[in-house]
Scaffold this motif. Structure first.
Motif, PDB file in Angstrom:
ATOM      1  N   MET A 180      -0.639  -3.887   9.167  1.00 13.47           N
ATOM      2  CA  MET A 180       0.440  -4.344   8.290  1.00 13.47           C
ATOM      3  C   MET A 180       1.776  -4.380   9.024  1.00 13.47           C
ATOM      4  SD  MET A 180      -0.783  -5.190   5.340  1.00 13.47           S
ATOM      5  CE  MET A 180       0.625  -5.154   4.227  1.00 13.47           C
TER       6      MET A 180
ATOM      7  N   SER B  33      -0.262 -11.586   5.266  1.00 14.18           N
ATOM      8  CA  SER B  33      -0.883 -10.390   4.706  1.00 14.18           C
ATOM      9  C   SER B  33      -2.248 -10.214   5.348  1.00 14.18           C
ATOM     10  CB  SER B  33      -1.037 -10.523   3.183  1.00 14.18           C
ATOM     11  OG  SER B  33      -2.097 -11.398   2.872  1.00 14.18           O
TER      12      SER B  33
ATOM     13  N   VAL C   4      -3.240  -1.241  -0.108  1.00 15.15           N
ATOM     14  CA  VAL C   4      -2.227  -2.297  -0.166  1.00 15.15           C
ATOM     15  C   VAL C   4      -2.037  -2.744  -1.612  1.00 15.15           C
ATOM     16  CG1 VAL C   4      -1.659  -4.645   0.555  1.00 15.15           C
ATOM     17  CG2 VAL C   4      -2.724  -3.070   2.182  1.00 15.15           C
TER      18      VAL C   4
END
Length: 698
Positions: free
Chosen positions: A219, A340, A363
């Protein structure tokens, strides 16, 4: 020739595609040590019982990615791979059905449910195969899915380190090594080899601060990729930004605090750097999708809702599943891929729900908690109304069309949404009208879910959701439409209780409480309310007379007479489904099987899957009296062969087989010449009923 090759040559079974349902989790930096451990744990040749390997570790450690890497990198060694997402235990059966239909080209076993069929197929055929059970919460969720024998292997991923099978090879998945972490970060950040070497010292410091946690490293790399500047320039303020984040979210036990904040920071930055023009829509998909389950979020459902911030909806207009415009869908998928770590999943079953995305649960949790904390008063109710409106329409259409994989997927998301809403009730509202729309839509969704569970013979859940729908309508009890909807929900509950063989006194009490609303409804000035109330009255009378025991129960005499009076006052009785049922019962009681046979063709037009089961049973009864035993045998075999996917159609099948069985037994008593064959049919029906009723138990 090795045993595995002999099996492949001798097998002759059509395994379809070599890879089925494997997510595209292929990592940017394969963790070769773990892949070697998995390979070494599986024997080179067939074993009697399929060996099992469990990848365990805390959330975000990369277990699913390692499992996916193993699938893609070692695919050549397997004839077939089957991936099942086990995070929602109730969704396992629907995925199994998908795999079975692919393996058998739609021909399911006549006597077993889909899970039993899958384990039987894997146990009998050549292989070698690989069964991946991803995200298992507890061993008991998957015990029935694992075959006890067969030429294959089983790979499990779970955060649960305990209570696996005694002979299971348990592999603890930990954090990245420094080399792996730097390589993964560089890949997600879009750095080439020269840039990675130039900033290697800084990258090493970054991944060290992130605790080498795979999810956090990934991330953070996404964030750096979409930010302006080099890693050396951005790193100066990056950790200051992380430190400044409020500790408002719950950090999982044992999870690195800085790593958690890195994920939080990356989630907050999604869509800010939107070169594609679809980044904001992609972010909206993730944020709105945070209110439902993290696995298999349907893109065709979510993309239109996210692309149009303002929606003008009519609660009375039921939406139907549609496929979004391809260019928009591709643009959103591209943005999700670059901004993402959402993963696109394409199901083997074609349809509006076949293309989905999976989010990592952590997430997804951060997205949900961050969004809920930032929403202004009234927005959660507005978002929930929007999702509920489309979910109940799509859910009803999928169930009516017999698309039970889509039904289960949408059921999972609907129940997740209701659970999120329940945690935050009472909700703030933008206006009284928005509150009304929300309440009506919530009750309609609860009612649709109640119907889903009733079809599966899960009457406990069906009644609970029916009660919830009635409770939701309490706030609007002065409105005629709300009273009519409450009455319909109550009649559905009485239907469930009737099929569950509840005591007559229970049915009498609920009927007595429902009658005032129906009585007022049939006299309402609004035609739609009158029609709905008369229909409810007819259905209620049918349920009160459904069994011989109910027909003579003294507790039901008073309410039955009051219902009879309402039904007799109906100005349009022929338009009611209950009238058709009554006509069938009258013809059956009169022994007029020729007339019953003439009724069948028009009734089959546009019949729902549940109604079709009942009509199949009626056809068998007619053939018992007008046809040959061969025709009866053929029809019965087809009825018995219907597999209630994920439990759907169970109730209709039980009712249909019970009625056919009763008729077959009576014919056996009256026909000595055919008695032996008829009793064999009766025995087959009893066996199937035991299986159906047993499989419907919670």
């Amino acid at each position: 020739m090795p045993d595995s090759r002999i099996a492949q040559v001798a097998g002759g079974f059509d395994w379809g595609l070599p890879v089925a349902g494997i997510p595209n989790y292929v990592s940017t930096f394969p963790r070769l040590d773990y892949l070697s451990k998995i390979k070494d744990s599986f024997p080179a040749e067939a074993a009697v019982a399929p060996p099992r390997v469990a990848l365990v570790g805390h959330t975000g450690s990369g277990k699913s990615v390692i499992a996916s890497d193993y699938c893609h990198l070692d695919a050549i060694n397997y004839q077939f791979m089957c991936w099942i997402d086990c995070r929602d235990a109730d969704f396992i059966d629907a995925q199994v059905v998908n795999h079975v239909e692919q393996l058998t080209k739609g021909a399911l076993s006549p006597e077993q449910d889909a899970v039993a069929v899958l384990t039987g197929i894997l146990g009998r055929h050549s292989g070698p195969w690989l069964l991946i059970l991803d995200g298992v919460v507890q061993r008991s969720d998957i015990d029935r899915v694992i075959p006890t024998r067969g030429h294959g292997v089983v790979l499990v991923t779970s955060t649960n380190r305990l209570n696996w099978w005694p002979d299971t090879a348990v592999i603890e998945v930990g954090e990245f090594t420094t080399e792996e972490a730097v390589g993964c970060f560089a890949s997600y950040a879009g750095l080439d080899r020269e840039q990675e070497e130039e900033h290697h010292t800084v990258l090493t410091e970054i991944v060290y601060m992130l605790g080498h946690v795979p999810l956090a490293v990934s991330m953070a790399g996404v964030y750096f990729r979409n930010a302006d500047g080099t890693p050396s320039e951005l790193a100066t303020h990056y950790f200051e930004d992380l430190e400044a984040l409020d500790d408002i979210l719950s950090i999982p036990a044992g999870f690195n605090k800085t790593a958690f904040k890195a994920i939080q920071h990356a989630v907050a930055s999604l869509g800010k750097h939107d070169a594609s023009g679809h980044g904001l829509t992609a972010r909206a998909v993730l944020e709105l999708g945070s209110l439902i389950a993290p696995e298999q979020i349907p893109l065709n459902l979510m993309v239109p809702l996210a692309a149009e911030p303002e929606h003008s909806l009519d609660v009375a207009e039921v939406p139907h599943p549609e496929v979004v415009e391809p260019k928009l869908r591709r643009g959103v998928i591209a943005a999700l891929k670059s901004q993402s770590i959402a993963r696109r999943i394409v199901s083997e079953t074609a349809g509006p729900t076949s293309e989905t995305i999976n989010l990592h649960p952590l997430v997804h949790q951060i997205l949900r908690m961050s969004r809920l904390a930032a929403l202004p008063p009234g927005q959660l109710e507005s978002d929930a109304f929007l999702l509920m409106h489309f979910l109940r329409g799509w859910l009803g259409a999928s169930r009516s069309n017999g698309d039970y994989f889509a039904t289960e997927l949408l059921r999972m998301h609907s129940e997740t949404l209701l659970a999120v809403v329940k945690q935050h009730e009472p909700l703030a509202s933008y206006s009284d009208q928005s509150r009304r729309c929300y309440l009506y839509t919530k009750a309609l969704l609860e009612g649709e879910l109640s119907t889903c569970h009733a079809s599966r013979r899960r009457f406990d859940l069906s009644l609970r959701l029916g009660q919830a729908a009635g409770s939701t309508m309490t706030a609007l009890s002065e409105e005629p439409t709300a009273r009519a909807l409450t009455a319909i929900v109550a009649v559905n509950m009485i239907t469930d209780l009737s099929f569950a063989k509840a005591p007559a006194a229970v049915l009498a009490a609920i009927t007595a409480a429902t009658l005032p609303a129906i009585t007022v409804g049939v006299a309402d000035e609004k035609e739609s309310i009158r029609e709905a109330s008369y229909t409810a009255a007819g259905e209620l009378r049918t349920m009160l007379n459904r069994t011989p025991e109910y027909q003579v129960a003294p507790e039901l005499e008073d309410v039955r007479s009051r219902i009879d009076a309402l039904v007799e006052s109906d100005p349009h009785p022929d338009a009611r489904p209950s009238t058709v049922n009554n006509r069938i019962n009258e013809l059956y009681s009169a022994g007029d099987y020729e007339a019953l046979e003439r009724l069948l063709p028009p009734l089959r037009q546009n019949a729902s899957p549940d109604d079709s089961v009942g009509l199949d049973a009626l056809h068998i009864v007619v053939r018992l009296h007008l046809g040959t035993l061969d025709e009866v045998q053929s029809g019965l075999e087809e009825l018995v062969a219907i597999d209630p996917h994920a439990g759907y159609l169970s109730n209709s099948l039980v009712e249909a087989l019970t009625k056919v069985g009763r008729e077959v037994e009576q014919c056996a008593q009256n026909n000595p010449a055919d008695r032996r064959r008829l009793l064999l049919m009766r025995a087959a029906i009893e066996t199937r009923l035991v299986q159906l009723i047993g499989s419907a138990q919670p």
